[in-house]
Design a protein around this motif. Structure first.
Motif, PDB file in Angstrom:
ATOM      1  N   GLY A 118       0.830  -1.193   0.000  1.00 49.19           N
ATOM      2  CA  GLY A 118       0.000   0.000   0.000  1.00 49.19           C
ATOM      3  C   GLY A 118       0.864   1.241   0.000  1.00 49.19           C
ATOM      4  N   ALA A 119       0.221   2.405   0.112  1.00 45.37           N
ATOM      5  CA  ALA A 119       0.953   3.663   0.056  1.00 45.37           C
ATOM      6  C   ALA A 119       0.440   4.613   1.129  1.00 45.37           C
ATOM      7  N   SER A 120       1.312   5.512   1.531  1.00 46.26           N
ATOM      8  CA  SER A 120       0.970   6.516   2.538  1.00 46.26           C
ATOM      9  C   SER A 120       1.375   7.884   2.024  1.00 46.26           C
ATOM     10  N   PRO A 121       0.435   8.828   1.938  1.00 50.74           N
ATOM     11  CA  PRO A 121       0.812  10.177   1.512  1.00 50.74           C
ATOM     12  C   PRO A 121       1.790  10.786   2.499  1.00 50.74           C
ATOM     13  N   ASN A 122       2.723  11.547   1.990  1.00 53.68           N
ATOM     14  CA  ASN A 122       3.726  12.157   2.854  1.00 53.68           C
ATOM     15  C   ASN A 122       3.206  13.449   3.489  1.00 53.68           C
ATOM     16  N   ILE A 123       3.651  13.692   4.703  1.00 56.81           N
ATOM     17  CA  ILE A 123       3.225  14.856   5.475  1.00 56.81           C
ATOM     18  C   ILE A 123       4.378  15.854   5.542  1.00 56.81           C
ATOM     19  N   ILE A 124       4.076  17.123   5.301  1.00 59.54           N
ATOM     20  CA  ILE A 124       5.078  18.186   5.379  1.00 59.54           C
ATOM     21  C   ILE A 124       4.953  18.835   6.751  1.00 59.54           C
ATOM     22  N   ASN A 200       7.624  12.977   5.678  1.00 58.05           N
ATOM     23  CA  ASN A 200       7.647  11.523   5.804  1.00 58.05           C
ATOM     24  C   ASN A 200       6.209  11.028   5.764  1.00 58.05           C
ATOM     25  N   ALA A 201       6.054   9.717   5.628  1.00 53.72           N
ATOM     26  CA  ALA A 201       4.735   9.134   5.827  1.00 53.72           C
ATOM     27  C   ALA A 201       4.296   9.409   7.260  1.00 53.72           C
ATOM     28  N   ALA A 202       3.007   9.316   7.513  1.00 53.66           N
ATOM     29  CA  ALA A 202       2.442   9.820   8.773  1.00 53.66           C
ATOM     30  C   ALA A 202       2.879   9.066  10.025  1.00 53.66           C
ATOM     31  N   ALA A 203       3.076   7.754   9.942  1.00 56.75           N
ATOM     32  CA  ALA A 203       3.209   6.911  11.135  1.00 56.75           C
ATOM     33  C   ALA A 203       4.149   7.449  12.213  1.00 56.75           C
ATOM     34  N   PRO A 204       5.417   7.772  11.909  1.00 54.30           N
ATOM     35  CA  PRO A 204       6.297   8.216  12.992  1.00 54.30           C
ATOM     36  C   PRO A 204       5.992   9.622  13.490  1.00 54.30           C
ATOM     37  N   LEU A 281      -2.620  -0.405  10.073  1.00 49.39           N
ATOM     38  CA  LEU A 281      -1.971   0.250   8.937  1.00 49.39           C
ATOM     39  C   LEU A 281      -2.755   1.493   8.518  1.00 49.39           C
ATOM     40  N   THR A 282      -4.072   1.363   8.449  1.00 48.96           N
ATOM     41  CA  THR A 282      -4.909   2.489   8.031  1.00 48.96           C
ATOM     42  C   THR A 282      -4.797   3.644   9.012  1.00 48.96           C
ATOM     43  N   GLU A 283      -4.822   3.346  10.308  1.00 45.61           N
ATOM     44  CA  GLU A 283      -4.721   4.402  11.316  1.00 45.61           C
ATOM     45  C   GLU A 283      -3.357   5.102  11.277  1.00 45.61           C
ATOM     46  N   SER A 284      -2.354   4.418  10.768  1.00 45.85           N
ATOM     47  CA  SER A 284      -1.026   5.024  10.662  1.00 45.85           C
ATOM     48  C   SER A 284      -0.859   5.798   9.359  1.00 45.85           C
ATOM     49  N   GLY A 285      -1.890   5.778   8.510  1.00 43.04           N
ATOM     50  CA  GLY A 285      -1.835   6.550   7.271  1.00 43.04           C
ATOM     51  C   GLY A 285      -1.554   5.744   6.026  1.00 43.04           C
TER      52      GLY A 285
END
Length: 320
Positions: A118-124, A200-204, A281-285
């Motif tokens: 899957g993919a996670s949009p990156n957050i600025i 980065n992706a949202a999770a961290p 996974l979904t909750e982490s973005g």
């Protein structure tokens, strides 16, 4: 000796194997970044999920450095027996291959596709002490600054490196890349006030955004993400060119037999369809998506590398 399998080479259609016979030794999953980033979160979650389905332990090995090349090379040089797999990503596997002058492996011959995750949009994000709340304010701040703004990356050729360069192009501001061995070390410096921008992706980012020690100004994409529903997309803010997501997938060493690839693919997809794993996974973005075969993932890799080649050329992305 098994013939190595090229990324886009169609594999024979094989029936899904619900549960493999244990080989008696652990499956090694190499994550080409240090602990603490989105790749680490996704990889460890799926390692646990795949272990029971393969009936063998899955041992995670973090091998960060060189934008993913060090970890990639470990898998490229491993035996093609399906006992070593790579948690691959858009940055660590594809973009790094486009910006590094030399690769220690053959991108097509030394890897065999397993499956897409899957993919996670990156957050600025920016420092919480900053007055910046959106991309227009970031643009104005960057243009008024006496020198370049510092943006952290998870390594040369990472998705964060590419997006940082895209921010400079789209906003018309001067940026200086500061490269790390993974998201974890970059995040530490961001929290310490030594960077101006981190993507980065949202999770961290999620626990730090919740705690107020980090500030999100945009989702780098066409729409918002369920993980951060109150953060507007870059397209909403008038910057549709800032469109970057981190995808995740699994690769095995080149030469891995097709039946073993089918086992790994079936275990991966079964784990991704588990409600609890999908929820986390979904909750982490991460927007979970499965593909029907290893060959389909190989086709995706071929096309996505072409897409990123255009981005790298436009942003003049290269090793500093």
């Amino acid at each position: 000796m098994h013939r190595r399998t090229a990324l886009a080479l169609p594999l024979l259609a094989l029936p899904a194997i619900a549960r493999a016979q244990s080989s008696g030794r652990p499956l090694r999953m190499v994550i080409p970044y240090t602990p603490g980033g989105s790749n680490d979160f996704v990889g460890r979650l799926l390692a646990d999920g795949m272990a029971s389905r393969l009936n063998q332990p899955v041992v995670v090995e973090n091998r960060g450095g060189a934008g993913g090349l060090i970890g990639n090379d470990v898998v490229a040089k491993a035996a093609g027996d399906g006992q070593t797999i790579l948690l691959a990503g858009s940055g660590s596997f594809l973009i790094s291959s486009l910006v590094q002058p030399r690769l220690p492996y053959d991108l097509e011959k030394d890897f065999a596709p397993v499956g897409y995750i899957g993919a996670s949009p990156n957050i600025i994000t920016v420092k919480p002490s900053s007055h910046i709340t959106n991309l227009t304010e970031l643009q104005a701040y960057g243009r008024a600054a006496s020198g370049p703004l510092r943006f952290g990356t998870a390594g040369v050729g990472s998705t964060s490196h590419a997006l940082g360069a895209m921010i400079g192009v789209e906003l018309g501001i001067e940026l200086e890349a500061v490269h790390y061995r993974g998201t974890g070390p970059a995040l530490n410096d961001m929290l310490g006030g030594r960077l101006d921008i981190l993507t980065n992706a949202a999770a961290p980012f999620l626990p730090h955004l919740e705690a107020g020690t980090l500030k999100a100004v945009a989702v780098a994409g066409l729409r918002r993400t369920a993980a951060l529903p109150d953060v507007p997309s870059s397209a909403e803010q008038g910057f549709p060119g800032l469109n970057s997501a981190t995808w995740y997938g699994l690769l095995a060493s080149g030469g891995t037999p097709a039946p073993r690839l089918a086992e790994l693919h079936a275990a991966l997809n079964d784990a991704l369809n588990d409600p609890e794993i999908k929820r986390r996974l979904t909750e982490s973005g991460v927007e979970v998506e499965t593909l029907p075969s290893p060959a389909a993932f190989g086709d995706f890799l071929t096309e996505d590398r072409k897409r990123w080649a255009r981005v790298v050329s436009r942003a003049n992305l290269k090793v500093d």
